[in-house]
Design a protein around this motif. Structure first.
Motif, PDB file in Angstrom:
ATOM      1  N   GLU A 133      25.521  56.558  50.906  1.00  0.00           N
ATOM      2  CA  GLU A 133      24.394  56.220  51.770  1.00  0.00           C
ATOM      3  C   GLU A 133      23.459  55.338  50.948  1.00  0.00           C
ATOM      4  OE1 GLU A 133      21.393  59.113  53.846  1.00  0.00           O
ATOM      5  OE2 GLU A 133      23.372  59.400  54.744  1.00  0.00           O
ATOM      6  N   LEU A 134      23.480  54.051  51.254  1.00  0.00           N
ATOM      7  CA  LEU A 134      22.704  53.084  50.467  1.00  0.00           C
ATOM      8  C   LEU A 134      21.388  52.798  51.191  1.00  0.00           C
ATOM      9  CD1 LEU A 134      22.582  51.009  48.127  1.00  0.00           C
ATOM     10  CD2 LEU A 134      23.868  49.423  49.575  1.00  0.00           C
ATOM     11  N   HIS A 135      20.311  53.308  50.636  1.00  0.00           N
ATOM     12  CA  HIS A 135      18.991  53.071  51.232  1.00  0.00           C
ATOM     13  C   HIS A 135      18.366  51.848  50.579  1.00  0.00           C
ATOM     14  CE1 HIS A 135      18.238  56.871  53.564  1.00  0.00           C
ATOM     15  NE2 HIS A 135      19.365  57.157  52.938  1.00  0.00           N
ATOM     16  N   LEU A 136      17.916  50.896  51.403  1.00  0.00           N
ATOM     17  CA  LEU A 136      17.313  49.669  50.876  1.00  0.00           C
ATOM     18  C   LEU A 136      15.987  49.417  51.579  1.00  0.00           C
ATOM     19  CD1 LEU A 136      20.436  47.295  50.950  1.00  0.00           C
ATOM     20  CD2 LEU A 136      19.588  48.626  49.013  1.00  0.00           C
ATOM     21  N   PRO A 137      14.961  49.018  50.817  1.00  0.00           N
ATOM     22  CA  PRO A 137      13.706  48.629  51.459  1.00  0.00           C
ATOM     23  C   PRO A 137      13.859  47.220  52.058  1.00  0.00           C
ATOM     24  CG  PRO A 137      13.535  48.390  49.081  1.00  0.00           C
ATOM     25  CD  PRO A 137      14.899  48.933  49.346  1.00  0.00           C
ATOM     26  N   VAL A 138      13.221  46.992  53.204  1.00  0.00           N
ATOM     27  CA  VAL A 138      13.332  45.699  53.880  1.00  0.00           C
ATOM     28  C   VAL A 138      12.533  44.639  53.112  1.00  0.00           C
ATOM     29  CG1 VAL A 138      11.316  45.958  55.416  1.00  0.00           C
ATOM     30  CG2 VAL A 138      13.353  44.728  56.221  1.00  0.00           C
ATOM     31  N   ASP A 139      12.949  43.371  53.240  1.00  0.00           N
ATOM     32  CA  ASP A 139      12.191  42.231  52.681  1.00  0.00           C
ATOM     33  C   ASP A 139      11.986  42.288  51.173  1.00  0.00           C
ATOM     34  OD1 ASP A 139      11.827  40.848  55.019  1.00  0.00           O
ATOM     35  OD2 ASP A 139      10.025  41.956  55.573  1.00  0.00           O
ATOM     36  N   ARG A 140      12.893  42.901  50.479  1.00  0.00           N
ATOM     37  CA  ARG A 140      12.728  42.947  49.025  1.00  0.00           C
ATOM     38  C   ARG A 140      14.071  42.606  48.384  1.00  0.00           C
ATOM     39  NH1 ARG A 140      10.770  48.306  45.774  1.00  0.00           N
ATOM     40  NH2 ARG A 140      11.344  47.550  43.727  1.00  0.00           N
ATOM     41  N   PRO A 141      14.087  41.726  47.359  1.00  0.00           N
ATOM     42  CA  PRO A 141      15.362  41.406  46.719  1.00  0.00           C
ATOM     43  C   PRO A 141      15.981  42.659  46.101  1.00  0.00           C
ATOM     44  CG  PRO A 141      13.586  40.009  45.873  1.00  0.00           C
ATOM     45  CD  PRO A 141      12.948  41.048  46.739  1.00  0.00           C
ATOM     46  N   ILE A 142      17.299  42.763  46.231  1.00  0.00           N
ATOM     47  CA  ILE A 142      18.026  43.919  45.707  1.00  0.00           C
ATOM     48  C   ILE A 142      19.032  43.407  44.681  1.00  0.00           C
ATOM     49  CG2 ILE A 142      19.456  45.915  46.299  1.00  0.00           C
ATOM     50  CD1 ILE A 142      16.885  45.881  47.917  1.00  0.00           C
ATOM     51  N   GLU A 143      19.028  44.004  43.517  1.00  0.00           N
ATOM     52  CA  GLU A 143      20.024  43.667  42.505  1.00  0.00           C
ATOM     53  C   GLU A 143      21.040  44.799  42.451  1.00  0.00           C
ATOM     54  OE1 GLU A 143      18.551  43.588  38.508  1.00  0.00           O
ATOM     55  OE2 GLU A 143      20.332  42.586  37.728  1.00  0.00           O
ATOM     56  N   LEU A 144      22.239  44.527  42.953  1.00  0.00           N
ATOM     57  CA  LEU A 144      23.268  45.557  42.975  1.00  0.00           C
ATOM     58  C   LEU A 144      24.169  45.383  41.756  1.00  0.00           C
ATOM     59  CD1 LEU A 144      24.226  45.257  46.732  1.00  0.00           C
ATOM     60  CD2 LEU A 144      23.248  47.291  45.683  1.00  0.00           C
ATOM     61  N   ALA A 145      24.239  46.402  40.929  1.00  0.00           N
ATOM     62  CA  ALA A 145      25.141  46.400  39.776  1.00  0.00           C
ATOM     63  C   ALA A 145      26.398  47.152  40.193  1.00  0.00           C
ATOM     64  CB  ALA A 145      24.472  47.064  38.586  1.00  0.00           C
ATOM     65  N   LEU A 146      27.499  46.423  40.353  1.00  0.00           N
ATOM     66  CA  LEU A 146      28.709  46.995  40.932  1.00  0.00           C
ATOM     67  C   LEU A 146      29.759  47.254  39.860  1.00  0.00           C
ATOM     68  CD1 LEU A 146      28.970  44.456  43.893  1.00  0.00           C
ATOM     69  CD2 LEU A 146      27.953  46.737  43.964  1.00  0.00           C
ATOM     70  N   SER A 147      30.330  48.457  39.889  1.00  0.00           N
ATOM     71  CA  SER A 147      31.409  48.764  38.946  1.00  0.00           C
ATOM     72  C   SER A 147      32.313  49.814  39.578  1.00  0.00           C
ATOM     73  CB  SER A 147      30.847  49.276  37.611  1.00  0.00           C
ATOM     74  OG  SER A 147      30.130  50.465  37.825  1.00  0.00           O
ATOM     75  N   SER A 148      33.339  50.215  38.845  1.00  0.00           N
ATOM     76  CA  SER A 148      34.277  51.193  39.391  1.00  0.00           C
ATOM     77  C   SER A 148      34.624  52.224  38.339  1.00  0.00           C
ATOM     78  CB  SER A 148      35.556  50.485  39.858  1.00  0.00           C
ATOM     79  OG  SER A 148      36.548  51.451  40.128  1.00  0.00           O
TER      80      SER A 148
END
Ligand code: CUA
Length: 305
Positions: free
Chosen positions: A119-134
């Protein structure tokens, strides 16, 4: 992906439309030229040969100049799009770590001390930096409405910068085949107002509350006796397993098994009894409990809000 939400998705969708229109023009022009050539070919059977000069013009113009112009155009527009997309996250960006597991998403907000799953909660109108790994094999992160799609690799971290401009929800799934339950590796993305996001962070940052009544306290014992703690974490307790999703605020989530089921009491009961009924091949084993134990365990889990 056409119902875009945010500047990154709009830029990518714009490039896609440009490629579609250009490709369509090239295809139609080619089809028309082919039709003309077939008719002329029939005519030449009756004795009218084209001149070698006209043949050369077609070969050089249609075979070299036209493709070069089209490819340069595609290159220029693509590079312009790439430059328009943010390469580095602005300082006000929210950093979120998303780790792929077979077959669920671990989601961490390192600046807020929040850990959750699927469940990915994100605030609206704000840049998001997603660090993706496995944690195991290659998965792929893709929320089409937000644009961008990036592999989640076991040996390095990929960064995806996004921004959502509308409050709403997106249900998506893993975009790289990763085994038996690839199709049930789903993600619920919730874009919310700053206020709602702050409330969610405040609620999810806290450790779990102590069981509130005797049934829940009995359920906590069942939780430890049944071995749940060796794979799951409930912050504030001795349960610090890392194989499975963090359960500290399980009851505040909306779904179960990476958006396989809605999170209801009945579904949770059936899931714990035998999750393989819904999602075969996962690591979580079936759990044999008496009705009394199961009721108590559910009372405990329901308190994890
Ligand atoms: Cu993870 Cu497909």
């Amino acid at each position: 992906m056409f119902d875009t939400d945010g500047p990154v998705a709009e830029e990518i969708a714009g490039l896609w439309w440009f490629l579609l229109v250009l490709g369509t023009i090239v295809f139609v022009a080619f089809a028309m030229a082919l039709a003309v050539a077939v008719r002329r070919g029939r005519a030449s059977d009756e004795g009218r040969e084209p001149s070698s000069r006209s043949l050369r013009r077609w070969v050089i113009g249609g075979g070299a100049v036209l493709p070069a112009v089209v490819l340069v155009l595609v290159l220029v527009v693509t590079v312009a799009s790439m430059r328009a997309l943010p390469a580095d996250a602005p300082t006000e960006a929210l950093r979120v770590e998303v780790v792929g597991h077979r077959w669920w998403y671990e989601i961490r907000y390192p600046d807020h001390g929040v850990v959750t799953a699927n469940e990915l909660h994100l605030p609206v109108d704000r840049p998001i930096e997603l660090a993706l790994s496995s944690d195991d094999v290659i998965h792929s992160f893709w929320v089409p409405a937000l644009g961008g799609k990036l592999d989640m690799l076991p040996d390095r971290t990929n960064t995806l910068i996004l921004q959502a401009d509308e409050v709403g929800e997106h249900r998506t799934s893993c975009a790289e085949f990763c085994g038996l339950q690839h199709a049930r590796m789903r993600l619920l993305t919730i874009v919310e107002t700053d206020g709602d996001f702050d409330n969610w962070v405040a609620a999810n940052r806290a450790s779990a509350e102590e069981p509130g009544d005797p049934a829940a306290a009995r359920g906590q014992d069942v939780y430890f006796d049944a071995g749940c703690a060796s794979c799951h974490t409930v912050r504030g307790t001795q349960s610090v397993g890392t194989e499975g999703p963090d359960l500290t605020h399980l009851a505040s989530r909306r779904t179960l098994g990476a958006v396989t089921l809605e999170l209801t009491n009945d579904n949770l009961r059936a899931w714990i009894a035998d999750p393989h009924t819904f999602k075969s091949g996962i690591e979580m084993p079936a759990t044999e409990l008496t009705d009394e134990e199961m009721d108590a365990l559910l009372a405990y889990l329901d308190g994890l809000r």
